[in-house]
Structure formats: structure tokens, C-alpha cells
Design a protein around this motif. Structure first.
Motif, PDB file in Angstrom:
ATOM      1  N   ILE A 176       0.813  -1.215   0.000  1.00 44.60           N
ATOM      2  CA  ILE A 176       0.000   0.000   0.000  1.00 44.60           C
ATOM      3  C   ILE A 176       0.854   1.276   0.000  1.00 44.60           C
ATOM      4  O   ILE A 176       0.416   2.320  -0.457  1.00 44.60           O
ATOM      5  CB  ILE A 176      -0.997  -0.021   1.181  1.00 44.60           C
ATOM      6  CG1 ILE A 176      -2.097   1.006   0.957  1.00 44.60           C
ATOM      7  CG2 ILE A 176      -0.283   0.192   2.504  1.00 44.60           C
ATOM      8  CD1 ILE A 176      -3.308   0.789   1.808  1.00 44.60           C
ATOM      9  N   ALA A 177       2.076   1.200   0.453  1.00 37.76           N
ATOM     10  CA  ALA A 177       2.951   2.383   0.501  1.00 37.76           C
ATOM     11  C   ALA A 177       3.850   2.486  -0.734  1.00 37.76           C
ATOM     12  O   ALA A 177       4.621   3.447  -0.849  1.00 37.76           O
ATOM     13  CB  ALA A 177       3.812   2.330   1.766  1.00 37.76           C
ATOM     14  N   TRP A 178       3.762   1.559  -1.656  1.00 41.00           N
ATOM     15  CA  TRP A 178       4.668   1.517  -2.807  1.00 41.00           C
ATOM     16  C   TRP A 178       4.602   2.784  -3.649  1.00 41.00           C
ATOM     17  O   TRP A 178       5.636   3.335  -4.017  1.00 41.00           O
ATOM     18  CB  TRP A 178       4.387   0.289  -3.671  1.00 41.00           C
ATOM     19  CG  TRP A 178       5.371   0.125  -4.777  1.00 41.00           C
ATOM     20  CD1 TRP A 178       6.543  -0.559  -4.719  1.00 41.00           C
ATOM     21  CD2 TRP A 178       5.301   0.677  -6.099  1.00 41.00           C
ATOM     22  NE1 TRP A 178       7.209  -0.471  -5.925  1.00 41.00           N
ATOM     23  CE2 TRP A 178       6.459   0.291  -6.790  1.00 41.00           C
ATOM     24  CE3 TRP A 178       4.374   1.470  -6.762  1.00 41.00           C
ATOM     25  CZ2 TRP A 178       6.713   0.650  -8.103  1.00 41.00           C
ATOM     26  CZ3 TRP A 178       4.622   1.836  -8.079  1.00 41.00           C
ATOM     27  CH2 TRP A 178       5.784   1.423  -8.734  1.00 41.00           C
ATOM     28  N   VAL A 179       3.420   3.262  -3.970  1.00 44.32           N
ATOM     29  CA  VAL A 179       3.293   4.439  -4.843  1.00 44.32           C
ATOM     30  C   VAL A 179       3.967   5.640  -4.205  1.00 44.32           C
ATOM     31  O   VAL A 179       4.695   6.379  -4.880  1.00 44.32           O
ATOM     32  CB  VAL A 179       1.820   4.738  -5.186  1.00 44.32           C
ATOM     33  CG1 VAL A 179       1.676   6.106  -5.859  1.00 44.32           C
ATOM     34  CG2 VAL A 179       1.264   3.660  -6.100  1.00 44.32           C
ATOM     35  N   GLY A 180       3.790   5.849  -2.913  1.00 39.47           N
ATOM     36  CA  GLY A 180       4.440   6.969  -2.232  1.00 39.47           C
ATOM     37  C   GLY A 180       5.956   6.892  -2.330  1.00 39.47           C
ATOM     38  O   GLY A 180       6.621   7.895  -2.602  1.00 39.47           O
ATOM     39  N   ARG A 181       6.499   5.700  -2.109  1.00 39.46           N
ATOM     40  CA  ARG A 181       7.950   5.518  -2.226  1.00 39.46           C
ATOM     41  C   ARG A 181       8.412   5.751  -3.662  1.00 39.46           C
ATOM     42  O   ARG A 181       9.430   6.409  -3.897  1.00 39.46           O
ATOM     43  CB  ARG A 181       8.365   4.114  -1.764  1.00 39.46           C
ATOM     44  CG  ARG A 181       8.234   3.887  -0.274  1.00 39.46           C
ATOM     45  CD  ARG A 181       8.894   2.587   0.171  1.00 39.46           C
ATOM     46  NE  ARG A 181       8.440   1.410  -0.556  1.00 39.46           N
ATOM     47  CZ  ARG A 181       7.413   0.640  -0.190  1.00 39.46           C
ATOM     48  NH1 ARG A 181       6.726   0.931   0.903  1.00 39.46           N
ATOM     49  NH2 ARG A 181       7.091  -0.424  -0.901  1.00 39.46           N
TER      50      ARG A 181
END
Length: 155
Positions: free
Chosen positions: A139-144
Motif C-alpha cells: 500500500i505504501a509503494w506508490v508513495g515511495r
């Protein structure tokens, strides 16, 4: 879900809301193939996903085997600034994840929208990324990913 199970979840939600029981049991649910959905938004992904209202001069949606587009948009449609920016759902199905990814790549490359900015270019970057292809995301991939692109000066 409905594309690979044949179950219409919205219908089931409406049935439950009206007091009816589920029309199936868990053991009745069978997954057949793979599906990927891209929500096409009227947003500029390279400007912090800023809204991109305006009139669509050209609208051409992809088609073919295993490709579905749910939309209300057409050439000449004006995207208002007041509502949700989603203008279409592009859904592909295939026998495997690999074939579904290839099908989505093709469908995104054939999708043409002129007059406004859309999330299609960003979705093309994501679907081509080794992490996505390998299924190594959360779920945090796009932010990274966006932060890495900013640091590289690519955004």
C-alpha cells in the motif's frame, strides 16, 4: 472480483442492505484467471495529481478480447471541477497475471484522451515497473516510487 469470480458484489451489497442473505457460500466462490483495473482520472500525475477539468477533444477507448472500459465520457464531454475525477475504469482479464499485464500495457497504449491530462502516463510507468511485474508492492509503494522519481528529478 466480478471479472474473475462471476459474482456481482454491488448486487450482493444491495441485496444485503435490503435484508436478503448472500446468494452464495464461500465454497461457491471460484477464481478463474487474473484481472487488473486502472482507474483513469482527470488528473495531472506529474503535477502532484492536480485535477485536470476541461473539455475532452478526443476520446478513444481501447477494446478487444479481455478488455472492458466502464465510462460516461465521450469526445466533447466537459469534465467538471466539482466532483470525483475518475472518468473511466479500464479492466483487463486474462488466464494469467503475465498475460493480464501485457494486455493492460497494450490497452493503456491504445487509450487516447486529448484536451485534459489523465493518469494514463503514470499507470504506464507503474505497469512497466519491475516491482509491479514481480508483484513486489504494498500500500505504501506508490508513495515511495513518487519520492524516488522526485529525487531523480523525473517528476
Amino acid at each position: 472480483t466480478e471479472m474473475i469470480t462471476g459474482i456481482d458484489l454491488v448486487r450482493e451489497q444491495l441485496r444485503i442492505a435490503s435484508g436478503a442473505p448472500l446468494s452464495f457460500r464461500q465454497e461457491d466462490v471460484h477464481i478463474n484467471g487474473h484481472a487488473i483495473e486502472c482507474r483513469i482520472n482527470a488528473e495531472d500525475p506529474f503535477n502532484n495529481f492536480a485535477p485536470s477539468p476541461g473539455t475532452i477533444g478526443l476520446w478513444y477507448a481501447p477494446g478487444g478480447k479481455g478488455v472492458r472500459v466502464d465510462t460516461h465520457v465521450y469526445s466533447g464531454y466537459t469534465v467538471p471541477p466539482y466532483y470525483d475525477s475518475m472518468i473511466a475504469k479500464l479492466i483487463v482479464t486474462a488466464s494469467s497475471r503475465e498475460v493480464a499485464i501485457a494486455r493492460m500495457k497494450r490497452a493503456l497504449s491504445e487509450f487516447m484522451v486529448r484536451g485534459i491530462k489523465t493518469t494514463i502516463p503514470f499507470q504506464q510507468l507503474v505497469i512497466d515497473h519491475p516491482d509491479f511485474i514481480a508483484g513486489k508492492y504494498d500500500i505504501a509503494w506508490v508513495g515511495r516510487y513518487l519520492e524516488e522519481r522526485r529525487e531523480e528529478g523525473a517528476l
